[in-house]
Write a protein that holds these residues in place. Structure first.
Motif, PDB file in Angstrom:
ATOM      1  N   HIS A  14       0.831  -1.205   0.000  1.00  0.00           N
ATOM      2  CA  HIS A  14       0.000   0.000   0.000  1.00  0.00           C
ATOM      3  C   HIS A  14       0.865   1.255   0.000  1.00  0.00           C
ATOM      4  O   HIS A  14       0.567   2.219  -0.705  1.00  0.00           O
ATOM      5  CB  HIS A  14      -0.940   0.010   1.202  1.00  0.00           C
ATOM      6  CG  HIS A  14      -2.154  -0.846   1.002  1.00  0.00           C
ATOM      7  ND1 HIS A  14      -2.533  -1.808   1.908  1.00  0.00           N
ATOM      8  CD2 HIS A  14      -3.074  -0.894   0.010  1.00  0.00           C
ATOM      9  CE1 HIS A  14      -3.630  -2.400   1.485  1.00  0.00           C
ATOM     10  NE2 HIS A  14      -3.969  -1.876   0.328  1.00  0.00           N
ATOM     11  N   GLY A  19      -3.084   0.608  -5.091  1.00  0.00           N
ATOM     12  CA  GLY A  19      -4.345   1.083  -4.547  1.00  0.00           C
ATOM     13  C   GLY A  19      -5.195   0.037  -3.866  1.00  0.00           C
ATOM     14  O   GLY A  19      -5.812   0.296  -2.847  1.00  0.00           O
ATOM     15  N   SER A  20      -5.233  -1.150  -4.406  1.00  0.00           N
ATOM     16  CA  SER A  20      -6.165  -2.142  -3.891  1.00  0.00           C
ATOM     17  C   SER A  20      -5.534  -3.533  -3.944  1.00  0.00           C
ATOM     18  O   SER A  20      -4.994  -3.928  -4.970  1.00  0.00           O
ATOM     19  CB  SER A  20      -7.442  -2.116  -4.733  1.00  0.00           C
ATOM     20  OG  SER A  20      -8.390  -3.002  -4.229  1.00  0.00           O
ATOM     21  N   VAL A  21      -5.634  -4.239  -2.834  1.00  0.00           N
ATOM     22  CA  VAL A  21      -5.168  -5.616  -2.766  1.00  0.00           C
ATOM     23  C   VAL A  21      -6.407  -6.498  -2.654  1.00  0.00           C
ATOM     24  O   VAL A  21      -7.210  -6.342  -1.735  1.00  0.00           O
ATOM     25  CB  VAL A  21      -4.221  -5.854  -1.564  1.00  0.00           C
ATOM     26  CG1 VAL A  21      -3.818  -7.309  -1.486  1.00  0.00           C
ATOM     27  CG2 VAL A  21      -2.999  -4.952  -1.674  1.00  0.00           C
ATOM     28  N   VAL A  22      -6.557  -7.407  -3.611  1.00  0.00           N
ATOM     29  CA  VAL A  22      -7.736  -8.259  -3.688  1.00  0.00           C
ATOM     30  C   VAL A  22      -7.295  -9.709  -3.512  1.00  0.00           C
ATOM     31  O   VAL A  22      -6.345 -10.149  -4.145  1.00  0.00           O
ATOM     32  CB  VAL A  22      -8.446  -8.086  -5.056  1.00  0.00           C
ATOM     33  CG1 VAL A  22      -9.682  -8.973  -5.139  1.00  0.00           C
ATOM     34  CG2 VAL A  22      -8.800  -6.630  -5.293  1.00  0.00           C
ATOM     35  N   ILE A  41      -6.382  -7.042   3.760  1.00  0.00           N
ATOM     36  CA  ILE A  41      -6.814  -7.151   2.365  1.00  0.00           C
ATOM     37  C   ILE A  41      -7.979  -6.190   2.144  1.00  0.00           C
ATOM     38  O   ILE A  41      -8.869  -6.079   2.981  1.00  0.00           O
ATOM     39  CB  ILE A  41      -7.260  -8.601   2.046  1.00  0.00           C
ATOM     40  CG1 ILE A  41      -6.136  -9.593   2.304  1.00  0.00           C
ATOM     41  CG2 ILE A  41      -7.822  -8.713   0.642  1.00  0.00           C
ATOM     42  CD1 ILE A  41      -5.093  -9.678   1.249  1.00  0.00           C
ATOM     43  N   ASP A  42      -7.988  -5.510   0.998  1.00  0.00           N
ATOM     44  CA  ASP A  42      -9.027  -4.530   0.708  1.00  0.00           C
ATOM     45  C   ASP A  42     -10.336  -5.163   0.234  1.00  0.00           C
ATOM     46  O   ASP A  42     -11.414  -4.662   0.534  1.00  0.00           O
ATOM     47  CB  ASP A  42      -8.541  -3.546  -0.373  1.00  0.00           C
ATOM     48  CG  ASP A  42      -7.304  -2.797   0.082  1.00  0.00           C
ATOM     49  OD1 ASP A  42      -7.325  -2.229   1.177  1.00  0.00           O
ATOM     50  OD2 ASP A  42      -6.305  -2.807  -0.672  1.00  0.00           O
ATOM     51  N   ARG A  43     -10.218  -6.241  -0.518  1.00  0.00           N
ATOM     52  CA  ARG A  43     -11.414  -6.889  -1.072  1.00  0.00           C
ATOM     53  C   ARG A  43     -11.164  -8.388  -1.126  1.00  0.00           C
ATOM     54  O   ARG A  43     -10.074  -8.825  -1.489  1.00  0.00           O
ATOM     55  CB  ARG A  43     -11.654  -6.331  -2.478  1.00  0.00           C
ATOM     56  CG  ARG A  43     -12.825  -6.928  -3.211  1.00  0.00           C
ATOM     57  CD  ARG A  43     -13.030  -6.192  -4.520  1.00  0.00           C
ATOM     58  NE  ARG A  43     -13.710  -7.041  -5.485  1.00  0.00           N
ATOM     59  CZ  ARG A  43     -13.788  -6.775  -6.767  1.00  0.00           C
ATOM     60  NH1 ARG A  43     -13.228  -5.698  -7.265  1.00  0.00           N
ATOM     61  NH2 ARG A  43     -14.430  -7.595  -7.573  1.00  0.00           N
ATOM     62  N   LEU A  60     -10.961  -6.747 -13.172  1.00  0.00           N
ATOM     63  CA  LEU A  60     -10.088  -5.802 -12.465  1.00  0.00           C
ATOM     64  C   LEU A  60      -9.201  -5.040 -13.447  1.00  0.00           C
ATOM     65  O   LEU A  60      -8.949  -3.844 -13.272  1.00  0.00           O
ATOM     66  CB  LEU A  60      -9.234  -6.534 -11.423  1.00  0.00           C
ATOM     67  CG  LEU A  60      -9.984  -7.040 -10.191  1.00  0.00           C
ATOM     68  CD1 LEU A  60      -9.120  -8.013  -9.397  1.00  0.00           C
ATOM     69  CD2 LEU A  60     -10.410  -5.862  -9.316  1.00  0.00           C
ATOM     70  N   GLU A  63     -11.162  -2.356 -15.017  1.00  0.00           N
ATOM     71  CA  GLU A  63     -11.417  -1.286 -14.050  1.00  0.00           C
ATOM     72  C   GLU A  63     -10.163  -0.475 -13.718  1.00  0.00           C
ATOM     73  O   GLU A  63     -10.213   0.743 -13.618  1.00  0.00           O
ATOM     74  CB  GLU A  63     -11.985  -1.910 -12.765  1.00  0.00           C
ATOM     75  CG  GLU A  63     -12.363  -0.930 -11.690  1.00  0.00           C
ATOM     76  CD  GLU A  63     -12.908  -1.637 -10.448  1.00  0.00           C
ATOM     77  OE1 GLU A  63     -12.916  -0.997  -9.388  1.00  0.00           O
ATOM     78  OE2 GLU A  63     -13.304  -2.810 -10.538  1.00  0.00           O
ATOM     79  N   HIS A  64      -9.031  -1.151 -13.559  1.00  0.00           N
ATOM     80  CA  HIS A  64      -7.818  -0.494 -13.070  1.00  0.00           C
ATOM     81  C   HIS A  64      -6.693  -0.384 -14.102  1.00  0.00           C
ATOM     82  O   HIS A  64      -5.643   0.149 -13.798  1.00  0.00           O
ATOM     83  CB  HIS A  64      -7.279  -1.223 -11.835  1.00  0.00           C
ATOM     84  CG  HIS A  64      -8.218  -1.231 -10.686  1.00  0.00           C
ATOM     85  ND1 HIS A  64      -8.450  -0.129  -9.913  1.00  0.00           N
ATOM     86  CD2 HIS A  64      -9.009  -2.210 -10.180  1.00  0.00           C
ATOM     87  CE1 HIS A  64      -9.323  -0.425  -8.968  1.00  0.00           C
ATOM     88  NE2 HIS A  64      -9.687  -1.693  -9.120  1.00  0.00           N
TER      89      HIS A  64
END
Length: 181
Positions: A14, A19-22, A41-43, A60, A63-64
């Motif tokens: 992070h 931005g995001s850890v899935v 974990i974010d998601r 993903l 989206e990213h």
């Protein structure tokens, strides 16, 4: 059970600007949520089959734009291939995951992942520097040599000198150490 260093590794990721850890797992949802919450974990997406992981990695990516997938098993291999960058854990990973991935971490130490991310960013920046140096020298030498303002042998010496500068600049990567602050 999560690995002992998983929470600190996710925190470091992070801090690197990811931005995001899935978490994509075939495990039970309750177990996955407990572990995901424990390590930051974010998601969490649980109860997945390999084709579900592929679908989610592609979603993903839509989206990213860029998705890195870390995995070590046969079930992860298709998603590793679908990701922008597939990263296999080499120490305990399966051969198919290692063959499919773009990057293989040769140990099961999760702390090597933030290092690999930081190093890849430094490599990309060094490549750009080297392109600018080499193209700049060529852009300057071609008109100088074409107009006869310098003899061709001098242009060749400067060109080869720029090659040396590019190589020395790239060698600085050998001294790369990730900042841990």
């Amino acid at each position: 059970r999560p690995r002992s260093n998983a929470a600190s590794m996710i925190s470091r990721i992070h801090r690197l600007g990811i931005g995001s850890v899935v978490m994509l797992t075939g495990d039970d949802g309750n177990v996955a949520r407990r572990i995901g919450d424990e390590v930051g974990i974010d998601r969490i997406e649980s109860g997945l089959m390999p084709e579900d992981k592929i679908r989610l990695v592609r979603a993903l990516a839509d989206e990213h734009r860029t998705v890195g997938m870390v995995g070590d098993g046969v079930n992860d291999a298709p998603a590793l291939a679908a990701a922008t960058v597939g990263i296999a854990m080499g120490g305990g990973g399966t051969d198919v995951a290692l063959e499919t991935a773009d990057v293989a971490l040769m140990a099961d130490d999760l702390h090597r992942l933030p290092f690999a991310i930081a190093l890849s960013r430094r490599v990309r920046w060094t490549i750009w520097q080297n392109i600018i140096i080499s193209m700049g020298v060529i852009a300057a030498l071609v008109p100088v040599a074409a107009l006869g303002l310098a003899p061709i042998w001098l242009a060749v010496v400067f060109h080869e000198g720029s090659t040396l500068v590019v190589v020395l600049n790239a060698l600085r990567l050998l001294a790369f150490r990730e900042r841990t602050d």
